[in-house]
Design a protein around this motif. Structure first.
Motif, mmCIF file in Angstrom:
data_model
loop_
_atom_site.group_PDB
_atom_site.id
_atom_site.type_symbol
_atom_site.label_atom_id
_atom_site.label_comp_id
_atom_site.label_asym_id
_atom_site.label_seq_id
_atom_site.Cartn_x
_atom_site.Cartn_y
_atom_site.Cartn_z
ATOM 1 N N ASP A 94 0.787 -1.223 0.000
ATOM 2 C CA ASP A 94 0.000 0.000 0.000
ATOM 3 C C ASP A 94 0.827 1.285 0.000
ATOM 4 O O ASP A 94 0.263 2.366 0.001
ATOM 5 N N HIS A 154 -2.936 2.097 -1.953
ATOM 6 C CA HIS A 154 -3.444 3.063 -0.948
ATOM 7 C C HIS A 154 -2.780 4.393 -1.319
ATOM 8 O O HIS A 154 -3.445 5.291 -1.821
ATOM 9 N N GLN A 155 -1.469 4.469 -1.174
ATOM 10 C CA GLN A 155 -0.708 5.487 -1.897
ATOM 11 C C GLN A 155 -0.323 4.843 -3.233
ATOM 12 O O GLN A 155 0.061 3.671 -3.269
ATOM 13 N N VAL A 156 -0.451 5.603 -4.321
ATOM 14 C CA VAL A 156 -0.179 5.039 -5.645
ATOM 15 C C VAL A 156 0.944 5.816 -6.330
ATOM 16 O O VAL A 156 0.866 7.046 -6.448
ATOM 17 N N ILE A 180 -3.096 9.411 -3.065
ATOM 18 C CA ILE A 180 -3.537 8.509 -1.998
ATOM 19 C C ILE A 180 -5.050 8.420 -2.069
ATOM 20 O O ILE A 180 -5.709 9.440 -2.272
ATOM 21 N N ILE A 192 -6.699 6.838 6.505
ATOM 22 C CA ILE A 192 -5.463 6.971 5.721
ATOM 23 C C ILE A 192 -4.313 6.570 6.634
ATOM 24 O O ILE A 192 -4.232 7.033 7.776
ATOM 25 N N SER A 193 -3.435 5.732 6.120
ATOM 26 C CA SER A 193 -2.267 5.342 6.902
ATOM 27 C C SER A 193 -1.421 6.578 7.232
ATOM 28 O O SER A 193 -1.149 7.406 6.363
ATOM 29 N N LYS A 213 1.533 6.725 7.624
ATOM 30 C CA LYS A 213 2.837 6.660 6.938
ATOM 31 C C LYS A 213 2.877 7.507 5.668
ATOM 32 O O LYS A 213 3.947 7.870 5.191
ATOM 33 N N TYR A 214 1.677 7.801 5.087
ATOM 34 C CA TYR A 214 1.685 8.409 3.757
ATOM 35 C C TYR A 214 1.271 9.871 3.727
ATOM 36 O O TYR A 214 1.165 10.456 2.652
#
Lengths: 205, 205
Positions: A23, A28-30, B77, B109-110, B112-113
């Motif tokens: 992800d 999720h992030q692309v 995202i 949203i994670s 991390k991103y």
């Protein structure tokens, strides 16, 4: 696709021998540039067929269907996972059981957007049990459309999905095929997928 | 965006004075070329800001976030609508009530991103009640990131979404603004959205 395998090695998180998390760059992030490359690769592998529409399933197939549709210059369709309140006309649908989420849901496509004259390429992010993809191929068949094949970004080759599709005579191409994995290690099947030959030229051979 | 308004007039199905169906070209079957044009238009409107990430919500925002991210050359995202089984790390989340579906769900949203160093452009297909978009802007704020603004493909200007966002000081640009509609007719607000000025150059003015 070497760039994809490399990225999986670098950023993929293997949570068990069946669960791979990607992800940070795929679902999720692309990484938009990588997604476009993936679309070009599907177009190269299947582009000899006269594809009129790319088909996927919401949500994580959308970015790859879009990238492939851009490369092929055609529209794409994403199947809905439940009957939407505004989707009140005739639909094709298939029941799909998700082993990951342990639930059964319905995928549906408006009959207005899939016709017997269409040549369809199905694209998705993962091929594992194949449940969702088999459902989509059933819908393509019900619509009387031609199926060019199924393209998956990542295949868990140790699960039954590819076998289920190939038993139905469907051409499958996956850009990263995982033979086995465990926390900290991933093994790919080193096998380039051949370009799908043109359908029309093969008639009568 | 005239091409978009024209397409809505031609293909949009107005089911009531609040429900507009555009699933032949925007959010079920997708006209890839039009989606790319929409992305370019968002990049033109917001591109003076130093955007590092485009943010949207699954599923029907993905194609427009991707098109905008392509035009800007950045990743995107998509917020998840329920906690996925493999999304087990720290997440930002917001509660969203959908008036269309009459249900409350969580968008996540994670962590991390999304970082304090990010400049975020939020993109979605529809702006109506604004519930989902307000949730996303709350998450951007919680992450300490800079919000360049919110770009929507279609705005139902007779609903409260724009007002809710503007009350928070957020720049909103919609490519087709519907003043009113009824089966068989749609009226647009004839107002070009101004390009958002560069953030940095404005400091100290």
């Amino acid at each position: 696709m070497k760039a994809l395998e490399e990225r999986i090695r670098q950023e993929g998180q293997i949570l068990s021998d069946t669960v791979l998390k990607v992800d940070s760059f795929l679902n999720h992030q692309v990484d938009t540039a990588l997604a476009l490359e993936i679309g070009k690769e599907f177009a190269r592998l299947f582009g000899s067929a006269p594809i009129t529409k790319v088909l996927t399933i919401e949500a994580s197939g959308i970015q790859f269907a879009m990238a492939t549709a851009i490369a092929l210059g055609v529209p794409f369709i994403y199947a809905k996972k439940k009957k939407a309140i505004t989707l009140n006309e005739q639909v094709y649908f298939a029941e799909v059981h998700s082993f990951t989420r342990q639930e059964t849901y319905q995928v549906s496509i408006s009959q207005k957007y899939l016709h017997a004259s269409d040549h369809v390429l199905i694209v998705d992010d993962f091929l594992a049990t194949g449940a969702a993809l088999v459902g989509l191929t059933d819908i393509v068949k019900e619509a009387g459309a031609e199926l060019a094949g199924v393209g998956c970004v990542i295949e868990k080759s140790f699960q039954e999905g590819r076998g289920l599709l190939e038993q139905r005579g469907i051409a499958v191409r996956s850009l990263a095929r995982i033979a086995s994995m465990a926390p900290g290690e991933v093994h790919f099947i080193e096998e380039a997928g051949a370009v799908i030959p043109p359908v029309k030229e093969n008639v009568g051979c």
